[in-house]
Design an enzyme around this catalytic site. Structure first.
Site, PDB file in Angstrom:
ATOM      1  N   ARG A 149     -84.964  66.349 -78.293  1.00 27.23           N
ATOM      2  CA  ARG A 149     -85.775  65.187 -78.624  1.00 27.23           C
ATOM      3  C   ARG A 149     -85.265  64.598 -79.775  1.00 27.23           C
ATOM      4  O   ARG A 149     -85.354  63.481 -79.995  1.00 27.23           O
ATOM      5  CB  ARG A 149     -87.051  65.941 -78.964  1.00 27.23           C
ATOM      6  CG  ARG A 149     -87.807  66.523 -78.073  1.00 27.23           C
ATOM      7  CD  ARG A 149     -89.514  66.952 -78.381  1.00 27.23           C
ATOM      8  NE  ARG A 149     -90.033  67.513 -77.543  1.00 27.23           N
ATOM      9  CZ  ARG A 149     -90.515  67.092 -76.327  1.00 27.23           C
ATOM     10  NH1 ARG A 149     -90.897  65.544 -76.599  1.00 27.23           N
ATOM     11  NH2 ARG A 149     -91.430  67.687 -75.551  1.00 27.23           N
ATOM     12  N   GLU A 171     -90.778  73.672 -68.670  1.00 27.52           N
ATOM     13  CA  GLU A 171     -91.820  74.298 -69.553  1.00 27.52           C
ATOM     14  C   GLU A 171     -93.307  74.430 -68.970  1.00 27.52           C
ATOM     15  O   GLU A 171     -94.044  75.542 -69.128  1.00 27.52           O
ATOM     16  CB  GLU A 171     -92.083  73.701 -70.942  1.00 27.52           C
ATOM     17  CG  GLU A 171     -92.544  72.316 -70.845  1.00 27.52           C
ATOM     18  CD  GLU A 171     -92.710  71.647 -72.035  1.00 27.52           C
ATOM     19  OE1 GLU A 171     -92.762  72.414 -73.466  1.00 27.52           O
ATOM     20  OE2 GLU A 171     -92.312  70.387 -72.203  1.00 27.52           O
ATOM     21  N   ASP A 181     -90.203  62.938 -70.713  1.00 27.13           N
ATOM     22  CA  ASP A 181     -90.338  63.699 -69.587  1.00 27.13           C
ATOM     23  C   ASP A 181     -90.289  62.684 -68.225  1.00 27.13           C
ATOM     24  O   ASP A 181     -90.318  63.203 -67.098  1.00 27.13           O
ATOM     25  CB  ASP A 181     -91.965  64.523 -69.212  1.00 27.13           C
ATOM     26  CG  ASP A 181     -92.071  65.425 -70.307  1.00 27.13           C
ATOM     27  OD1 ASP A 181     -90.670  65.828 -70.751  1.00 27.13           O
ATOM     28  OD2 ASP A 181     -93.117  66.023 -70.584  1.00 27.13           O
ATOM     29  N   GLY A 216     -90.832  69.535 -69.806  1.00 31.58           N
ATOM     30  CA  GLY A 216     -91.709  69.114 -68.516  1.00 31.58           C
ATOM     31  C   GLY A 216     -92.660  69.680 -68.458  1.00 31.58           C
ATOM     32  O   GLY A 216     -92.934  70.730 -67.552  1.00 31.58           O
TER      33      GLY A 216
END
EC number: 2.7.1.11
Length: 489
Positions: free
Chosen positions: A376, A319, A220, A264
């Protein structure tokens, strides 16, 4: 055994308001340690380098934009090899641990730590701790050498395994002491670095010759002080692929909306940079910038207007954005079966948009894309691979030089050693009164969804500072500039 000195921050001041926020060193609590010549001076790879070693007084400023009459400000110790080292090659017994969620570049960092220890300093004993902090006392270790890690950078994830939690300081330090480990490399986010700081303090309390080194990891990009975290460039690149797919879907359907949810939780950097890179996004929503759905100037009104103008639209959502809206509705709203509404803010907002268009009898096709775990799990790109190499090599140079209790990080394009307390003091957030967010608003042509009362007063003119002498004001108090309180990206 020497008793450890105070764990207060090491601050060095100099002329013109110069402040060095220094990192701990083994000699702070083990003053009689011997030193050895750095083996790099005999390393063929370094024979072409004009200056092998970093000057002991080199430092890197935290803030590069300054006023001519302002103080020199906060600096960090420059990373790199030193002329003298505090470990002999045969003496070193190193370990590496990865903690927290996955992030592109983890395997590259592991590979480069092993390669740096092996090729630069001739270290033979390197262990990987399996499964995060818990692996220290679960007795799980993986022997590492250059052959084992040779091509792991081509894979996503981490060959060591990872986990959240499991931090038991006493058990971890007992394991380090029992195994005879004297260099600990800890790769993880702000919570992991906070745990590393506690481990360092316990090691110092026991008077052990053990260097504890952190390498910051957060997809992030929410760790303060450093320019960026490794894996961030890769995440933005992969996020852009999802946005491109959403744009194709939106353009190909009648009144199509491509809706992409990105990582995020508290910081919207991935969403912001992916939006700027894409140029296909009509609206970007991040946790730092509040918005509302209903009424004049609300999100739904903007979506409706943009759809009528263009016939399609792409929305990017971090998010953590809109959580306060979702929680309000969840407090009072349930479905027909009495179950709470979906907790996923992306799905919840998608449904709210669908309900709005149904209410106004307007045809709309919304395609929802959540690429979170795909992003990821990918290997790091070329840019992040280079960055991971620099981070890992800098971390190893620092540990061999006797520094401990620090994080290796990039500050204003230079590798530095940053004390733990600066890394863990707060989270890095998008500053919505800064130019970068203004650039995004001008790119998407979206409203800010904020009234004047909603804009935080983050930018105030600083009062004129009184002249300082040797970093002290007339009362003899060290004058630390306000920049240390807020790191604007």
């Amino acid at each position: 055994m020497s008793s450890p000195k105070s764990n207060k921050p090491k601050i060095v001041t100099g002329p013109g308001g110069y402040i060095l926020q220094d990192v701990p060193h083994l000699v702070d609590y083990l003053p009689d340690l011997p030193t050895y010549p750095n083996p790099l001076q005999d390393n063929p790879a370094y024979s072409v380098v004009k200056q092998y070693f970093v000057d002991a007084d080199d430092s890197v400023p935290e803030k590069v934009v300054v006023h001519k009459d302002g103080p020199r400000g906060v600096h960090f110790r420059r990373a790199g090899p030193r002329q003298k080292v505090y470990f002999e090659s045969d003496e070193v017994h190193a370990c590496i641990v990865t903690c927290g969620g996955l992030c592109p570049g983890l395997n590259t960092v592991i590979r480069e730590i092993v390669s740096s220890l092996s090729y630069m300093y001739g270290v033979k004993r390197i262990l990987g701790i399996d499964g995060g902090y818990r692996g220290f006392y679960a007795k799980n270790t993986i022997p590492l050498n250059s052959k084992v890690v040779n091509d792991i950078h081509k894979r996503g994830g981490t060959i060591l395994g990872t986990s959240r939690g499991g931090h038991d300081t006493t058990k971890i330090v007992d394991s380090i002491q029992d195994r005879g480990i004297n260099q600990v490399y800890i790769i993880g986010g702000d919570g992991t670095q906070r745990g590393a700081s506690v481990i360092f303090e316990e090691i110092r309390r026991r008077g052990l010759k053990v260097a504890v080194v952190g390498i910051p990891k957060t997809i992030d990009n929410d760790i303060p002080v450093i320019d960026k975290s490794f894996g961030f460039d890769t995440a933005v690149e992969e996020a852009q692929r999802a946005i491109n797919a959403a744009h194709v879907e939106a353009e190909s359907n009648e009144n199509g909306i491509g809706f992409v949810k990105l990582m995020g939780r508290y910081s919207g950097f991935i969403a912001m940079y992916a939006t700027l890179a894409s140029r296909d996004v009509d609206c970007c929503l991040i946790p730092e910038s509040p918005f509302y759905l209903e009424g004049e100037g609300g999100l739904l009104e903007f979506i409706e207007k943009r759809m009528k103008e263009n016939g399609h639209m792409v929305i990017v959502l971090a998010e953590g954005a809109g959580q306060e809206l979702m929680s309000k509705s969840m407090e009072s709203s349930t479905d027909a079966s009495g179950n709470k509404l979906l907790k996923d803010v992306g799905l919840w907002l998608s449904q709210s948009i669908k309900d709005h268009f149904k209410k106004i009898n307007m045809v709309m096709n919304l395609k929802y894309i959540d690429p979170t775990y795909m992003i990821r799990a990918v290997p790091s790109n070329a840019s992040d691979n280079v960055y991971c190499t620099l981070l890992a090599q800098s971390a190893v140079h620092g540990a061999m030089a006797g520094y401990t209790g620090y994080t290796s990080g990039l500050v204003n394009g230079r590798q530095t050693y940053i004390p733990y307390y600066r890394i863990t003091e707060k989270q890095n957030n998008v500053v919505i009164t800064d130019r970068m967010w203004a650039r995004l608003l001008s790119s998407t042509n979206q409203p800010s969804f904020l009234g004047p009362k909603d804009i935080p007063e983050e930018k105030k003119e600083l009062p004129e500072k009184k002249p300082t002498v040797n970093g002290e004001n007339s009362a003899g108090v060290v004058d630390i500039p306000p920049v240390t309180k807020e790191i604007a990206k």
